[in-house]
Design a protein around this motif. Structure first.
Motif, PDB file in Angstrom:
ATOM      1  N   ALA A 259      46.520 -54.830  -1.079  1.00 36.73           N
ATOM      2  CA  ALA A 259      47.776 -55.217  -1.235  1.00 36.73           C
ATOM      3  C   ALA A 259      48.263 -56.227   0.016  1.00 36.73           C
ATOM      4  O   ALA A 259      49.046 -57.154  -0.638  1.00 36.73           O
ATOM      5  CB  ALA A 259      48.399 -53.849  -0.548  1.00 36.73           C
ATOM      6  N   ALA A 264      52.089 -57.313  -0.084  1.00 40.45           N
ATOM      7  CA  ALA A 264      52.860 -56.114   0.185  1.00 40.45           C
ATOM      8  C   ALA A 264      52.346 -55.204   1.634  1.00 40.45           C
ATOM      9  O   ALA A 264      51.761 -55.512   2.169  1.00 40.45           O
ATOM     10  CB  ALA A 264      52.404 -55.488  -1.391  1.00 40.45           C
ATOM     11  N   ASP A 265      53.558 -53.823   1.485  1.00 38.94           N
ATOM     12  CA  ASP A 265      52.615 -53.351   2.401  1.00 38.94           C
ATOM     13  C   ASP A 265      52.764 -51.790   1.497  1.00 38.94           C
ATOM     14  O   ASP A 265      52.478 -50.945   2.065  1.00 38.94           O
ATOM     15  CB  ASP A 265      53.318 -53.443   3.019  1.00 38.94           C
ATOM     16  N   TYR A 266      51.686 -51.847   0.484  1.00 32.78           N
ATOM     17  CA  TYR A 266      51.731 -50.609   0.019  1.00 32.78           C
ATOM     18  C   TYR A 266      50.848 -50.937  -1.307  1.00 32.78           C
ATOM     19  O   TYR A 266      51.080 -51.980  -1.924  1.00 32.78           O
ATOM     20  CB  TYR A 266      52.963 -49.974  -0.655  1.00 32.78           C
ATOM     21  N   THR A 268      49.742 -49.987  -5.041  1.00 34.17           N
ATOM     22  CA  THR A 268      49.874 -49.825  -6.299  1.00 34.17           C
ATOM     23  C   THR A 268      48.376 -50.269  -7.614  1.00 34.17           C
ATOM     24  O   THR A 268      47.499 -50.365  -7.251  1.00 34.17           O
ATOM     25  CB  THR A 268      50.614 -51.307  -7.497  1.00 34.17           C
TER      26      THR A 268
END
Length: 310
Positions: A259, A264-266, A268
């Motif tokens: 991530a 990104a900081d989340y 998936t």
């Protein structure tokens, strides 16, 4: 995510790619493992750049690096160190081994004896070595990048399951594409490409990136997805042994790093799927009739539903 730290990760990739051409996905996954505080096993035929990749990361990360070329005559004490009597002070003193560094390059690890291979187990799992009953902490950070030739190659032996399980990922570079091999030849005419790799991070910068990776958010739905995927390997009839709980932790850590690699900081489900093979496959023991573990894992991922994140 803090943009400055993401850019530092991207700069490390750019420096390594000065010498490793056309293998961005592999280079990214090595960096992910470093950010996830794991160790890396590079498995491939001789001459495709395994050692060069490890040395490029050593330079780009600016870490104290030591390298051991493993052969059958390398002793455990060469790795962990040994005690030597100092006549001047009248006592035994610890002489540090090669593993007392930030980045340990274990070249052709599977050519060493089982006893010497086992000398790395405590270091990789606990960040310490014990010599003559005395425990010595390793420097922080501590990363092992090991290379091995394919099983069955001359002079090799299989790494024990316990050691394979301690590598966060196992990766293969493979042969370069013709155009990349041509670029490699052209660059080599101008000198050693490794000389052009610049330091992109220091210890403090790497520690900050690792802390940022650890803070990446993983929802309960994604955590459940990871558990279901790993647990699925334990019920497959084509496998004698499925993935361990250590693999579950590794998948979660690598997914966080995946991530971060995309800014990104989340996490998936796509991040999990991206790193699942390289994090899990080497921990499995296939039944004799099983030929393609990667295809088996592909089927497993198709059979387990991924959560729909809001």
């Amino acid at each position: 995510m803090e943009q400055k730290q993401y850019e530092l990760a991207a700069q490390v990739l750019r420096e390594v790619q000065k010498v490793i051409l056309g293998k961005r996905e592999i280079v990214e996954k090595v960096l992910m493992a470093v950010l996830a505080q794991g160790h890396v096993l590079l498995d491939d035929v001789p001459g495709v750049g395994k050692t060069t990749l490890a040395m490029a990361f050593a330079r780009a990360l600016g870490l104290e690096t030591r390298r051991v070329q493993f052969t059958p005559d390398v002793l455990p004490s060469d790795v962990t160190g040994f005690s030597l009597y100092n006549k001047a002070v009248g006592k035994m003193e610890y002489q540090p081994g090669a593993v007392l560094c930030n980045l340990f390059l274990a070249d052709e690890l599977n050519r060493a004896t089982s006893r010497t291979q086992a000398a790395l187990l405590e270091a990789m799992e606990e960040g310490q070595v014990t010599v003559d009953g005395v425990t010595h902490a390793l420097p922080r950070p501590f990363i092992v990048i090991a290379t091995q030739n394919p099983a069955g190659a001359s002079g090799t032996q299989l790494l024990p399951d316990s050691q394979m399980d301690r590598f966060m990922v196992k990766l293969s570079l493979g042969y370069p594409e013709p155009q990349d091999e041509l670029r490699m030849l052209r660059r080599k005419q101008k000198g050693n490409p490794l000389d052009g790799v610049q330091q992109a991070l220091d210890k403090a910068g790497l520690a900050a990136l690792r802390a940022q990776t650890d803070q990446v958010y993983v929802s309960d739905e994604v955590l459940d997805y990871i558990v279901r995927l790993v647990a699925g390997t334990r019920t497959l009839p084509e496998l004698v042994q499925g993935a361990s709980p250590r693999a579950t932790l590794a998948v979660a850590a690598m997914a966080k790093a995946a991530a971060l690699a995309r800014g990104a900081d989340y996490v998936t489900p796509a991040d999990v799927r991206r790193i699942f093979h390289c994090t899990v496959a080497h921990r499995l023991i296939p039944a004799p009739q099983t030929r393609d573990v990667d295809a088996l894992l592909d089927d497993l991922m198709r059979s387990i539903s991924a959560p729909q994140l809001k």
